[in-house]
Each structure stands twice: as structure tokens, then as C-alpha cells.
Design a protein around this motif. Structure first.
Motif, PDB file in Angstrom:
ATOM      1  N   ARG A   1      42.335  32.249  45.579  1.00  0.00           N
ATOM      2  CA  ARG A   1      41.476  31.341  46.535  1.00  0.00           C
ATOM      3  C   ARG A   1      41.087  30.131  45.734  1.00  0.00           C
ATOM      4  O   ARG A   1      41.217  28.993  46.333  1.00  0.00           O
ATOM      5  CB  ARG A   1      40.187  31.888  47.194  1.00  0.00           C
ATOM      6  CG  ARG A   1      40.567  33.134  48.345  1.00  0.00           C
ATOM      7  CD  ARG A   1      39.159  33.658  48.626  1.00  0.00           C
ATOM      8  NE  ARG A   1      38.556  34.465  48.111  1.00  0.00           N
ATOM      9  CZ  ARG A   1      38.562  35.698  48.223  1.00  0.00           C
ATOM     10  NH1 ARG A   1      39.490  36.434  48.889  1.00  0.00           N
ATOM     11  NH2 ARG A   1      38.018  36.534  47.307  1.00  0.00           N
ATOM     12  N   LEU A   2      40.533  30.234  44.527  1.00  0.00           N
ATOM     13  CA  LEU A   2      40.467  29.188  43.569  1.00  0.00           C
ATOM     14  C   LEU A   2      41.836  28.169  43.618  1.00  0.00           C
ATOM     15  O   LEU A   2      41.761  27.090  43.632  1.00  0.00           O
ATOM     16  CB  LEU A   2      40.094  29.379  42.245  1.00  0.00           C
ATOM     17  CG  LEU A   2      39.514  28.415  41.320  1.00  0.00           C
ATOM     18  CD1 LEU A   2      38.514  27.212  41.900  1.00  0.00           C
ATOM     19  CD2 LEU A   2      39.138  28.810  40.023  1.00  0.00           C
ATOM     20  N   ILE A   3      42.993  29.090  43.252  1.00  0.00           N
ATOM     21  CA  ILE A   3      44.117  28.134  43.027  1.00  0.00           C
ATOM     22  C   ILE A   3      44.401  27.437  44.175  1.00  0.00           C
ATOM     23  O   ILE A   3      44.747  26.067  44.207  1.00  0.00           O
ATOM     24  CB  ILE A   3      45.158  28.986  42.863  1.00  0.00           C
ATOM     25  CG1 ILE A   3      45.017  29.625  41.364  1.00  0.00           C
ATOM     26  CG2 ILE A   3      46.514  28.356  42.939  1.00  0.00           C
ATOM     27  CD1 ILE A   3      45.865  31.023  40.968  1.00  0.00           C
TER      28      ILE A   3
ATOM     29  N   ALA B   1      51.225  23.480  37.113  1.00  0.00           N
ATOM     30  CA  ALA B   1      51.023  23.432  35.537  1.00  0.00           C
ATOM     31  C   ALA B   1      49.811  22.920  35.346  1.00  0.00           C
ATOM     32  O   ALA B   1      49.106  23.529  34.246  1.00  0.00           O
ATOM     33  CB  ALA B   1      52.175  22.291  35.001  1.00  0.00           C
ATOM     34  N   GLN B   2      49.179  21.844  35.897  1.00  0.00           N
ATOM     35  CA  GLN B   2      47.853  21.383  35.680  1.00  0.00           C
ATOM     36  C   GLN B   2      46.740  22.709  35.986  1.00  0.00           C
ATOM     37  O   GLN B   2      45.767  22.792  35.147  1.00  0.00           O
ATOM     38  CB  GLN B   2      47.352  20.186  36.607  1.00  0.00           C
ATOM     39  CG  GLN B   2      48.327  19.065  36.444  1.00  0.00           C
ATOM     40  CD  GLN B   2      48.095  17.862  37.397  1.00  0.00           C
ATOM     41  OE1 GLN B   2      47.574  18.038  38.651  1.00  0.00           O
ATOM     42  NE2 GLN B   2      48.264  16.651  36.933  1.00  0.00           N
TER      43      GLN B   2
ATOM     44  N   ALA C   1      43.725  17.230  34.211  1.00  0.00           N
ATOM     45  CA  ALA C   1      44.749  16.292  33.507  1.00  0.00           C
ATOM     46  C   ALA C   1      44.147  15.314  33.281  1.00  0.00           C
ATOM     47  O   ALA C   1      44.572  13.992  33.513  1.00  0.00           O
ATOM     48  CB  ALA C   1      45.879  16.127  34.605  1.00  0.00           C
ATOM     49  N   GLY C   2      42.689  15.303  32.725  1.00  0.00           N
ATOM     50  CA  GLY C   2      42.156  14.055  32.169  1.00  0.00           C
ATOM     51  C   GLY C   2      41.373  13.096  33.278  1.00  0.00           C
ATOM     52  O   GLY C   2      40.634  12.224  32.779  1.00  0.00           O
TER      53      GLY C   2
ATOM     54  N   LYS D   1      45.112  37.512  25.099  1.00  0.00           N
ATOM     55  CA  LYS D   1      45.555  36.503  24.105  1.00  0.00           C
ATOM     56  C   LYS D   1      44.945  35.442  24.488  1.00  0.00           C
ATOM     57  O   LYS D   1      43.903  35.272  24.999  1.00  0.00           O
ATOM     58  CB  LYS D   1      47.120  36.185  24.822  1.00  0.00           C
ATOM     59  CG  LYS D   1      48.045  37.549  24.773  1.00  0.00           C
ATOM     60  CD  LYS D   1      49.429  37.299  25.396  1.00  0.00           C
ATOM     61  CE  LYS D   1      50.250  38.552  25.772  1.00  0.00           C
ATOM     62  NZ  LYS D   1      51.419  38.405  26.251  1.00  0.00           N
ATOM     63  N   THR D   2      45.462  34.072  23.892  1.00  0.00           N
ATOM     64  CA  THR D   2      44.779  32.883  24.343  1.00  0.00           C
ATOM     65  C   THR D   2      45.804  31.975  24.821  1.00  0.00           C
ATOM     66  O   THR D   2      45.421  30.892  25.172  1.00  0.00           O
ATOM     67  CB  THR D   2      44.669  32.304  22.970  1.00  0.00           C
ATOM     68  OG1 THR D   2      45.837  32.084  22.183  1.00  0.00           O
ATOM     69  CG2 THR D   2      43.527  33.163  22.161  1.00  0.00           C
ATOM     70  N   SER D   3      46.882  32.506  25.556  1.00  0.00           N
ATOM     71  CA  SER D   3      47.989  31.626  26.258  1.00  0.00           C
ATOM     72  C   SER D   3      47.487  31.387  27.541  1.00  0.00           C
ATOM     73  O   SER D   3      46.677  32.348  28.137  1.00  0.00           O
ATOM     74  CB  SER D   3      49.287  32.405  26.133  1.00  0.00           C
ATOM     75  OG  SER D   3      49.266  33.824  26.580  1.00  0.00           O
ATOM     76  N   ARG D   4      47.996  30.632  28.543  1.00  0.00           N
ATOM     77  CA  ARG D   4      47.644  30.465  29.719  1.00  0.00           C
ATOM     78  C   ARG D   4      48.588  31.289  30.801  1.00  0.00           C
ATOM     79  O   ARG D   4      49.431  31.834  30.226  1.00  0.00           O
ATOM     80  CB  ARG D   4      48.214  28.862  30.055  1.00  0.00           C
ATOM     81  CG  ARG D   4      49.655  28.436  30.056  1.00  0.00           C
ATOM     82  CD  ARG D   4      49.799  26.946  30.299  1.00  0.00           C
ATOM     83  NE  ARG D   4      49.766  26.791  31.825  1.00  0.00           N
ATOM     84  CZ  ARG D   4      50.826  26.830  32.493  1.00  0.00           C
ATOM     85  NH1 ARG D   4      52.050  26.897  32.172  1.00  0.00           N
ATOM     86  NH2 ARG D   4      50.672  26.621  33.739  1.00  0.00           N
ATOM     87  N   ALA D   5      48.025  31.368  31.838  1.00  0.00           N
ATOM     88  CA  ALA D   5      48.705  32.263  32.910  1.00  0.00           C
ATOM     89  C   ALA D   5      50.004  31.158  33.273  1.00  0.00           C
ATOM     90  O   ALA D   5      49.962  29.902  33.153  1.00  0.00           O
ATOM     91  CB  ALA D   5      47.863  32.204  34.243  1.00  0.00           C
TER      92      ALA D   5
END
Length: 176
Positions: free
Chosen positions: A23-25, A37-38, A57-58, A99-103
Motif C-alpha cells: 500500500r505504501l509502495i 528504484a527511488q 531522490a533529493g 542485512k543493510t541492503s535495500r529491497a
């Protein structure tokens, strides 16, 4: 020419988003026009609940009521599911919580696969809606969404064509 999504297409995608994460996505793509990717790169520090802001993205964006609610639901779910995770990415799953990686982009976009309104289509639809609502100004689109020049012009041209077609249709109806 880009075409807006039909309400039924969006409705089916909303119905397919059955977890706090999906839902958030969906909201991040449909409301904030974030790329997959963002979305995956978002960190907990990108969320400023006190000031109701989100940095994608900034670009700092205000948090609307819907996204805020979905974000709070997700954060509660995340805290309950993985209370001791050290992963600072906003969105995590069973594979990334330790881990510390992204989904992965694949995990982020899985829930909308097979839908007419994919995350990419929802993102583009949001940009087109902005151009239809606030006028087909490529500079405005580039500023709001961080679009490159060609993409902003393509969206503005599509919005202009749609607005002209709607005006012609109204003119024909008024004459009858």
C-alpha cells in the motif's frame, strides 16, 4: 500521446495492494510519482514525520494525509515484524531485515505485476495528472518531479493534446 489511466485500472491495483508495504509502495508511485528504484533507495532519514515531509531522490515533498497514514501503518508493521533490525532502508523484507541492503526492484514491483496500472504507469499517470491540473508547463513538471527536459516536454505535450481534445468535445456538445 500519453493517456490517463481509467479509474477501474487504478482500482484493481489498489485492490491488489494488500499489505502495509504494498500500500505504501503504491502511494509512493501514484501520489509522489516515485520510480521503483527511488522507492527502494528511501531511507528512514528521508521521512520527517514531525514536519510532514518526505525526501525522494533529493526532492523534499509534503506528506499528504493518505501517504502519512500508509507510512505510519508501514512503520508500525516494520517495528513489530523486525524490532531489532539494523537496516536503515525504509522498505525492508525478510531477506533484507538481517542485512543493510535495500529491497530489490523485483520485490517492490511484484504486487503490481499483471495489473494494467503498474507502478510505472501509476507514476506517469500522476505526472500527467499534474500537467492536466496545473497546466501543460514542462518547467513546472521538471521542478515538481525532477524530470529531464525531454520527458517534461512529452508529458506537457500529451496534456496539451488531451486538454485541446476535451475542449473540442465540449464545444461540439455545446453546439448540439
Amino acid at each position: 500521446m500519453l493517456q490517463p489511466l481509467v479509474l477501474a485500472q487504478v482500482g484493481r491495483s489498489v485492490a491488489a495492494a494488500t499489505t502495509p508495504a504494498t500500500r505504501l509502495i503504491l502511494a509512493l508511485a501514484a501520489v509522489h510519482a516515485a520510480r521503483v528504484a527511488q522507492i527502494g533507495m528511501l531511507m528512514l532519514d528521508d521521512v520527517d514525520l514531525g514536519n510532514r515531509r518526505l525526501t525522494i531522490a533529493g526532492r523534499v515533498r509534503p506528506l499528504d494525509d493518505l501517504t502519512l497514514k500508509l507510512l505510519l501503518d508501514w512503520l508500525e508493521h516494520r517495528r513489530n515484524r523486525w524490532p531489532s533490525t539494523a537496516n536503515l532502508h525504509l522498505l525492508i523484507n525478510n531477506q533484507t531485515a538481517t542485512k543493510t541492503s535495500r529491497a530489490s526492484n523485483h520485490w517492490i514491483s511484484t504486487s503490481m505485476r499483471g495489473q494494467d496500472a503498474t507502478l510505472e504507469r501509476l507514476r506517469v499517470d500522476r505526472q500527467l495528472e499534474e500537467a492536466l491540473t496545473h497546466g501543460p508547463d514542462p518547467l513546472h513538471l521538471a521542478e515538481v518531479f525532477g524530470l529531464d527536459e525531454k520527458t517534461a516536454m512529452r508529458h506537457a505535450d500529451s496534456a496539451r493534446q488531451l486538454l485541446e481534445a476535451a475542449a473540442e468535445q465540449k464545444f461540439r456538445e455545446d453546439r448540439q
